[in-house]
Structure formats: structure tokens, C-alpha cells
Design an enzyme around this catalytic site. Structure first.
Site, PDB file in Angstrom:
ATOM      1  N   THR A   1       0.804  -1.134  -0.052  1.00 22.30           N
ATOM      2  CA  THR A   1      -0.068  -0.002   0.114  1.00 22.30           C
ATOM      3  C   THR A   1       0.951   1.391   0.077  1.00 22.30           C
ATOM      4  O   THR A   1       1.915   1.223   0.830  1.00 22.30           O
ATOM      5  CB  THR A   1      -1.026  -0.137   1.284  1.00 22.30           C
ATOM      6  OG1 THR A   1      -1.868  -1.111   1.097  1.00 22.30           O
ATOM      7  CG2 THR A   1      -1.670   1.296   1.191  1.00 22.30           C
TER       8      THR A   1
ATOM      9  N   PHE B   1       6.300  -8.394  13.022  1.00 25.17           N
ATOM     10  CA  PHE B   1       5.085  -8.983  13.619  1.00 25.17           C
ATOM     11  C   PHE B   1       4.453  -7.940  14.737  1.00 25.17           C
ATOM     12  O   PHE B   1       3.365  -7.815  14.927  1.00 25.17           O
ATOM     13  CB  PHE B   1       5.374 -10.277  14.136  1.00 25.17           C
ATOM     14  CG  PHE B   1       5.300 -11.415  13.308  1.00 25.17           C
ATOM     15  CD1 PHE B   1       4.915 -11.289  12.076  1.00 25.17           C
ATOM     16  CD2 PHE B   1       5.874 -12.552  13.698  1.00 25.17           C
ATOM     17  CE1 PHE B   1       5.116 -12.217  10.941  1.00 25.17           C
ATOM     18  CE2 PHE B   1       6.280 -13.609  12.672  1.00 25.17           C
ATOM     19  CZ  PHE B   1       5.522 -13.668  11.558  1.00 25.17           C
TER      20      PHE B   1
ATOM     21  N   GLU C   1      -2.889  -8.498   6.362  1.00 32.39           N
ATOM     22  CA  GLU C   1      -2.379  -8.765   7.690  1.00 32.39           C
ATOM     23  C   GLU C   1      -2.949  -9.943   8.367  1.00 32.39           C
ATOM     24  O   GLU C   1      -3.363  -9.844   9.381  1.00 32.39           O
ATOM     25  CB  GLU C   1      -3.161  -7.405   8.391  1.00 32.39           C
ATOM     26  CG  GLU C   1      -2.954  -6.132   7.763  1.00 32.39           C
ATOM     27  CD  GLU C   1      -1.557  -5.480   7.370  1.00 32.39           C
ATOM     28  OE1 GLU C   1      -0.680  -6.197   7.993  1.00 32.39           O
ATOM     29  OE2 GLU C   1      -1.497  -4.317   7.108  1.00 32.39           O
TER      30      GLU C   1
END
Length: 392
Positions: A169, A244, A372
């Protein structure tokens, strides 16, 4: 023809919020109504990101809103979640943009960066003067980022990066990319690097032909012998735990954001069903099957609100664990997808047109369900949490 949003609160949810949280939500809601709703369908048709509203988002403090200092708003995590809800009620692509800027660019600089890196980038990212992207996913490695092929090699007072990233993105509009790479000189330990996108060897290309997130920029990145100074390494990063941690921040925002998309679909379907007449000149809202769909939607939205609120309260108390966030992301995205499909069903043929936002939300949510951490990956995370056994 879309209906003005009337709000969705079945059980007095607002009473569970404090004044600051309600204020953050209302300010964002007003912004979405005034600035995004009038243009979003055209942007979606044209596949255009509404970059013209970025400065206003910066002025409202929407970037890095739950960070403190460096020009950030310092909101609670619950207030930040409500901001994400309103952004995604407008469009998942806009919420994705803000999530990346906040949770995947500003957060790693804030958490893993040096004082110099924070001072250089965070104030400009907070205003939207600078834009960022997050480079973890690769063409062949999404759910398994540990397999990444991007490499960094220490060369004197620099690092040289080579690799490919995909589904990024804001990749082609970013000024800085947070690139995750295995460092050959450190036994392939994963580290984060701040890569200015004007450096020689860095290229970004946009993904075209998308049916989802059309009002968002999605890119592929190529790094060919990109040299960055050693001070561009995020010094606090180390191992896959670091990216993470960033993903957990983004997943938390997603869990809230998709509630907004579901609210938009439900509210549209409810208002449409009260006006649309079929059989005996009665509104279709009087039909049992339509009422069953509306009842399901409002029940699931309400449950999602309470789940996200509790996770947010735990996050503000520094008690949240990654599995709690996985539950919110997994459940709430699934719920929103189903709400979009039921709402489309209630609107019939009208539901496929962009006179109403439902089909746009439905297509967008198909991407949100994947990125995600897919629905299935979060299922395995929850399974490991409750059994103590890793199934992947």
C-alpha cells in the site's frame, strides 16, 4: 442516492466511551461525511487515491494518532480504533492508507528507530508532508514472511539491499519505505531499514486491474543494489518479531475499521428496506426474511463493537496479547463481509450499483480478509493459543 448515515448503536455503546473517545470519532465522522463521501464513488470508478485530502487528515491528527510526541495526537487506543472505524465506513482503501502510515511506518520508527530517525521522519509523517510504505510481503511469501528473499549486506558504512516486495500500500507515492530484509552478515537475521524511495535502484510499479481497494495505491517494489547508509538501519529491530509487532498494530486498527464498513452496509440496507415497497404495497422491511438479515447484522455488529472495545481497553492497559488482536481481526472482518453480502441481497439489483456503497465495501473487504493475516492464519493463531499446539 446513498442515504445519509444515521449511526449504529443498538445497546447504548456510546455510554461505554469517554468524552475524548467520542470527540475523536465525531471529528473523523464529520470529516468523512464532508470530504470523502462526496468523492469516493468517483475515485473508486477511476481507481484514484484521493490524495488531495491527505493534508486535512494530517491537520486532524489522524496519522500516528495513538503515538505520543513528534506532533502526534496521543490518543488512547480506543479513540484510535474509533477513528479507524469511521475511516473505513468511508472506504477501506482510505483506512488502509492511514493504517500503513500510522501502524506500519510511524510505529516501527517510533518503536525501533534512533532518536535521529524519529526526529527526521515522525513530524513530517504526522502531518502527511511525507508518506511511507511497509515492505514485508514478497511475490512468493505472504503468510510465510520468514521465507523472504530480500537481502541486505553490510558494506563499510552502508548496507546494500536487493529484493522484491509485493502488495505494498502506497508504494509508488511513498517518500520512505520501511523494508524488511535478511542481513547476510548477521546469519540472515531480519532487520528493518528506512529506504528513501528516490535512491538509485529503488523502483515502484502500481498494480492495475484491481476490483478491490480501487481508491488505494497498491504497488510492487524492486530493490536492485540499493545502497543506504548504516544509520538507516532501525537499530531496535531484530528478527521476525519486529515486523510482527508492527502487524499487530495494523491488525488492531483493522478489527475496528471493518465495523465501520459493516455499519455503512447495515445502515444503507435498513433505510432502503423501509422505503422499498414490494408485495401489497408494503415496505420490504416488513418481510420476515429481510428482518432476519437485519437482525443478524445488528447483532453481529454489536458483538464486534464490544469485542473491539475490550481489546482496546486491554491495549490501553498494556495487557493485550497478539491472540486477542487475532480474534478481533478474524471475527470482525468475517462479520463485515457477511454484512456486505446480506445488505447487497436486501437491495437486490440496486445493490450492485455505486449509487450505494455496498458493492464497493464488499469488494474492498475481500482484500481486508486476506491482508495482515488471512482468516485461516488467524484461525491457526487462535488454535495454538487455546491448545498450546502449533498447527503451522
Amino acid at each position: 442516492m446513498a442515504f445519509p448515515f444515521k449511526g449504529v448503536d443498538f445497546i447504548g455503546f456510546d455510554a461505554l466511551l469517554n468524552d475524548d473517545e467520542r470527540m475523536a470519532r465525531e471529528a473523523t465522522r464529520d470529516f468523512i461525511e464532508d470530504q470523502l463521501i462526496p468523492i469516493i464513488e468517483v475515485c473508486n470508478r477511476e481507481g484514484r487515491f484521493p490524495r488531495e485530502i491527505v493534508p486535512q487528515m494530517g491537520a486532524l491528527g489522524l496519522f500516528g494518532a495513538n503515538l505520543h510526541g513528534y506532533g502526534c495526537a496521543g490518543m488512547s487506543n480506543v479513540a484510535y480504533g474509533l477513528v479507524m472505524q469511521e475511516l473505513e465506513r468511508g472506504d477501506s482503501g482510505l483506512r488502509s492508507f492511514v493504517s500503513v502510515q500510522s501502524a506500519l511506518v510511524m510505529y516501527p520508527i517510533y518503536t525501533f528507530g534512533s532518536d535521529e530517525q524519529k526526529e527526521r521522519w515522525l513530524p513530517r509523517l504526522a502531518t502527511g508532508e511525507a508518506l511511507g510504505c511497509f515492505g514485508l510481503t514478497e511475490p512468493d511469501f505472504g503468510s510465510n514472511p520468514g521465507g523472504m528473499r530480500t537481502r541486505a549486506v553490510r558494506d563499510g558504512d552502508s548496507y546494500i539491499l536487493n529484493g522484491e516486495k509485493m502488495w505494498i500500500t502506497s508504494g509508488s507515492i511513498a517518500d520512505v519505505a520501511v523494508i524488511w530484509a535478511k542481513v547476510s552478515n548477521e546469519d540472515d537475521r531480519v532487520r528493518g531499514f528506512l529506504v528513501e524511495t528516490n535512491r538509485p535502484g529503488f523502483k515502484a510499479h502500481d498494480v492495475h486491474g484491481k476490483w478491490s481497494l480501487r481508491a488505494s495505491v497498491t504497488s510492487g517494489l524492486s530493490l536492485q543494489d540499493v545502497r543506504v547508509p548504516a544509520e538507516n538501519l532501525l537499530p531496535g529491530s531484530g528478527g521476525l518479531k519486529s515486523p510482527f509487532m508492527c502487524l499487530n498494530q495494523a491488525r488492531y486498527g483493522i478489527g475496528w475499521g471493518v465495523i465501520g464498513a459493516a455499519m455503512s452496509c447495515y445502515d444503507t440496507a435498513l433505510q432502503y428496506s423501509l422505503e422499498r415497497k414490494q408485495f401489497h404495497d408494503a415496505p420490504i422491511a416488513s418481510h420476515q426474511l429481510v428482518q432476519e438479515k437485519l437482525a443478524w447484522m445488528i447483532t453481529e455488529i454489536t458483538k464486534a463493537q464490544l469485542l473491539s472495545l475490550q481489546v482496546g481497553r486491554m491495549k490501553d492497559a498494556s495487557k493485550v496479547e497478539h491472540q486477542h488482536i487475532s480474534m478481533a481481526k478474524r471475527n470482525n472482518v468475517w462479520m463485515a463481509v457477511e454484512c456486505a453480502r446480506m445488505a447487497r441481497d436486501i437491495l437486490g439489483g440496486a445493490g450492485i450499483t455505486d449509487d450505494y456503497p455496498i458493492m464497493r465495501h464488499m469488494m474492498n473487504l475481500e482484500s481486508v480478509k486476506t491482508y495482515e493475516g488471512t482468516h485461516d492464519i488467524h484461525t491457526l493463531i487462535l488454535g495454538q493459543s487455546v491448545t498450546g499446539i502449533a498447527a503451522f
